[in-house]
Design a protein around this motif. Structure first.
Motif, PDB file in Angstrom:
ATOM      1  N   ILE A  69      34.109  -1.984 -17.909  1.00  0.00           N
ATOM      2  CA  ILE A  69      34.914  -1.441 -16.815  1.00  0.00           C
ATOM      3  C   ILE A  69      34.042  -1.382 -15.559  1.00  0.00           C
ATOM      4  CG2 ILE A  69      36.612  -0.188 -18.197  1.00  0.00           C
ATOM      5  CD1 ILE A  69      34.978   2.344 -17.817  1.00  0.00           C
ATOM      6  N   PRO A  70      34.571  -1.865 -14.432  1.00  0.00           N
ATOM      7  CA  PRO A  70      33.781  -1.859 -13.199  1.00  0.00           C
ATOM      8  C   PRO A  70      33.646  -0.440 -12.645  1.00  0.00           C
ATOM      9  CG  PRO A  70      35.982  -2.713 -12.783  1.00  0.00           C
ATOM     10  CD  PRO A  70      35.879  -2.474 -14.265  1.00  0.00           C
ATOM     11  N   LEU A  71      32.502  -0.194 -12.018  1.00  0.00           N
ATOM     12  CA  LEU A  71      32.235   1.100 -11.388  1.00  0.00           C
ATOM     13  C   LEU A  71      32.133   0.901  -9.880  1.00  0.00           C
ATOM     14  CD1 LEU A  71      29.541   2.476 -13.867  1.00  0.00           C
ATOM     15  CD2 LEU A  71      31.986   3.031 -13.785  1.00  0.00           C
ATOM     16  N   PRO A  72      32.444   1.946  -9.107  1.00  0.00           N
ATOM     17  CA  PRO A  72      32.463   1.794  -7.651  1.00  0.00           C
ATOM     18  C   PRO A  72      31.079   1.729  -7.005  1.00  0.00           C
ATOM     19  CG  PRO A  72      32.948   4.045  -8.241  1.00  0.00           C
ATOM     20  CD  PRO A  72      32.893   3.264  -9.526  1.00  0.00           C
ATOM     21  N   SER A  73      30.067   2.250  -7.675  1.00  0.00           N
ATOM     22  CA  SER A  73      28.705   2.236  -7.140  1.00  0.00           C
ATOM     23  C   SER A  73      27.740   2.389  -8.309  1.00  0.00           C
ATOM     24  CB  SER A  73      28.499   3.338  -6.095  1.00  0.00           C
ATOM     25  OG  SER A  73      28.684   4.612  -6.677  1.00  0.00           O
ATOM     26  N   ARG A  74      26.450   2.453  -7.991  1.00  0.00           N
ATOM     27  CA  ARG A  74      25.420   2.534  -9.042  1.00  0.00           C
ATOM     28  C   ARG A  74      25.503   3.872  -9.766  1.00  0.00           C
ATOM     29  NH1 ARG A  74      19.521   4.042  -9.582  1.00  0.00           N
ATOM     30  NH2 ARG A  74      19.928   5.456  -7.890  1.00  0.00           N
ATOM     31  N   PRO A  75      25.689   3.861 -11.085  1.00  0.00           N
ATOM     32  CA  PRO A  75      25.686   5.112 -11.841  1.00  0.00           C
ATOM     33  C   PRO A  75      24.253   5.592 -12.056  1.00  0.00           C
ATOM     34  CG  PRO A  75      25.973   3.281 -13.336  1.00  0.00           C
ATOM     35  CD  PRO A  75      25.945   2.702 -11.951  1.00  0.00           C
ATOM     36  N   ILE A  76      24.093   6.897 -12.150  1.00  0.00           N
ATOM     37  CA  ILE A  76      22.765   7.471 -12.393  1.00  0.00           C
ATOM     38  C   ILE A  76      22.670   8.041 -13.812  1.00  0.00           C
ATOM     39  CG2 ILE A  76      23.298   9.754 -11.427  1.00  0.00           C
ATOM     40  CD1 ILE A  76      20.037   7.978 -10.708  1.00  0.00           C
ATOM     41  N   HIS A  77      23.809   8.466 -14.387  1.00  0.00           N
ATOM     42  CA  HIS A  77      23.809   9.041 -15.737  1.00  0.00           C
ATOM     43  C   HIS A  77      25.224   9.001 -16.293  1.00  0.00           C
ATOM     44  CE1 HIS A  77      23.611  12.277 -18.837  1.00  0.00           C
ATOM     45  NE2 HIS A  77      22.420  11.757 -19.017  1.00  0.00           N
ATOM     46  N   MET A  78      25.317   8.923 -17.597  1.00  0.00           N
ATOM     47  CA  MET A  78      26.630   9.002 -18.242  1.00  0.00           C
ATOM     48  C   MET A  78      26.498   9.683 -19.588  1.00  0.00           C
ATOM     49  SD  MET A  78      27.315   5.113 -19.490  1.00  0.00           S
ATOM     50  CE  MET A  78      28.232   5.420 -20.975  1.00  0.00           C
ATOM     51  N   THR A  79      27.607  10.254 -20.035  1.00  0.00           N
ATOM     52  CA  THR A  79      27.671  10.899 -21.341  1.00  0.00           C
ATOM     53  C   THR A  79      29.108  10.790 -21.831  1.00  0.00           C
ATOM     54  OG1 THR A  79      27.034  12.906 -22.562  1.00  0.00           O
ATOM     55  CG2 THR A  79      28.236  13.246 -20.513  1.00  0.00           C
ATOM     56  N   THR A  80      29.339  11.180 -23.065  1.00  0.00           N
ATOM     57  CA  THR A  80      30.705  11.286 -23.575  1.00  0.00           C
ATOM     58  C   THR A  80      31.009  12.749 -23.814  1.00  0.00           C
ATOM     59  OG1 THR A  80      30.084  11.114 -25.906  1.00  0.00           O
ATOM     60  CG2 THR A  80      30.545   9.047 -24.736  1.00  0.00           C
ATOM     61  N   ASP A  81      32.297  13.052 -23.956  1.00  0.00           N
ATOM     62  CA  ASP A  81      32.660  14.387 -24.396  1.00  0.00           C
ATOM     63  C   ASP A  81      32.365  14.470 -25.890  1.00  0.00           C
ATOM     64  OD1 ASP A  81      34.775  12.691 -25.211  1.00  0.00           O
ATOM     65  OD2 ASP A  81      36.227  14.311 -25.082  1.00  0.00           O
ATOM     66  N   MET A  82      32.542  15.643 -26.488  1.00  0.00           N
ATOM     67  CA  MET A  82      32.127  15.828 -27.886  1.00  0.00           C
ATOM     68  C   MET A  82      32.870  14.933 -28.881  1.00  0.00           C
ATOM     69  SD  MET A  82      29.530  17.686 -27.973  1.00  0.00           S
ATOM     70  CE  MET A  82      28.905  17.430 -26.341  1.00  0.00           C
ATOM     71  N   PRO A  83      34.201  14.756 -28.785  1.00  0.00           N
ATOM     72  CA  PRO A  83      34.847  13.848 -29.742  1.00  0.00           C
ATOM     73  C   PRO A  83      34.793  12.374 -29.334  1.00  0.00           C
ATOM     74  CG  PRO A  83      36.507  15.113 -28.562  1.00  0.00           C
ATOM     75  CD  PRO A  83      35.175  15.602 -28.085  1.00  0.00           C
TER      76      PRO A  83
END
Length: 177
Positions: free
Chosen positions: A22-36
């Motif tokens: 999936i394309p992102l609008p700018s450079r991401p610095i960090h990502m995570t998921t929710d618990m489930p």
């Protein structure tokens, strides 16, 4: 161009693409998921932002979740984490030191209520208005209601408490590093 991609891991540990990036609008610095692992939360530092994307039932990546209102990401978002109960998302906004006559950008912990991929502003934890408070990363104690926050610009480690869905407005302890 920046994307979030999902990969399948086979029995040998090899990775193969799973679905489409999936394309992102700018450079991401960090990502995570929710618990489930139903949503991916992505933090961006320039411009500071927080976005949420669905994870489809087949574990492919889905659409961005429209938010019910404006998100206050603070200045220079650096990390996002979701609490173990999956009811809060905390965005670490580092702020910036004063430079060349430009005043300090205050730092903060931006605490959002989180449910069904939707974020609603809850509170901004910013001791002293966020001045002299440059958080970079946070982590949760595995069995106690304690949130540890490293302060990059101050070379300190703060410990906040989490009481249900409320993060203490001030650190309970501070340690020099």
């Amino acid at each position: 161009q920046h994307h979030v991609s999902a990969f399948r891991i086979d029995g040998s540990g090899a990775l193969t693409p799973h679905g489409h990036p999936i394309p992102l609008p700018s450079r991401p610095i960090h990502m995570t998921t929710d618990m489930p692992s139903e949503y991916v939360l992505v933090a961006f530092n320039h411009p500071s932002a927080l976005r949420v994307y669905r994870i489809n039932p087949d574990a492919t990546l889905g659409e961005e979740v429209p938010q019910p209102g404006a998100i206050d990401p603070g200045m220079y978002a650096h990390q996002v984490r979701v609490t173990d109960n999956n009811r809060l998302a905390i965005l670490v906004a580092r702020g910036n030191d004063p430079v060349s006559g430009k005043p300090e950008d205050p730092g903060a912990l931006k605490v959002f209520h989180f449910g069904n991929g939707r974020l609603t502003n809850a509170v901004s934890v910013a001791p002293h208005g966020g001045y002299g408070f440059g958080p970079r990363h946070l982590d949760f104690h595995p069995s106690q209601p304690w949130v540890y926050v490293s302060l990059e610009r101050e070379n300190k480690l703060d410990m906040f408490t989490l009481d249900g869905d409320t993060l203490s407005p001030w650190p309970r302890f501070r340690q020099e590093t």
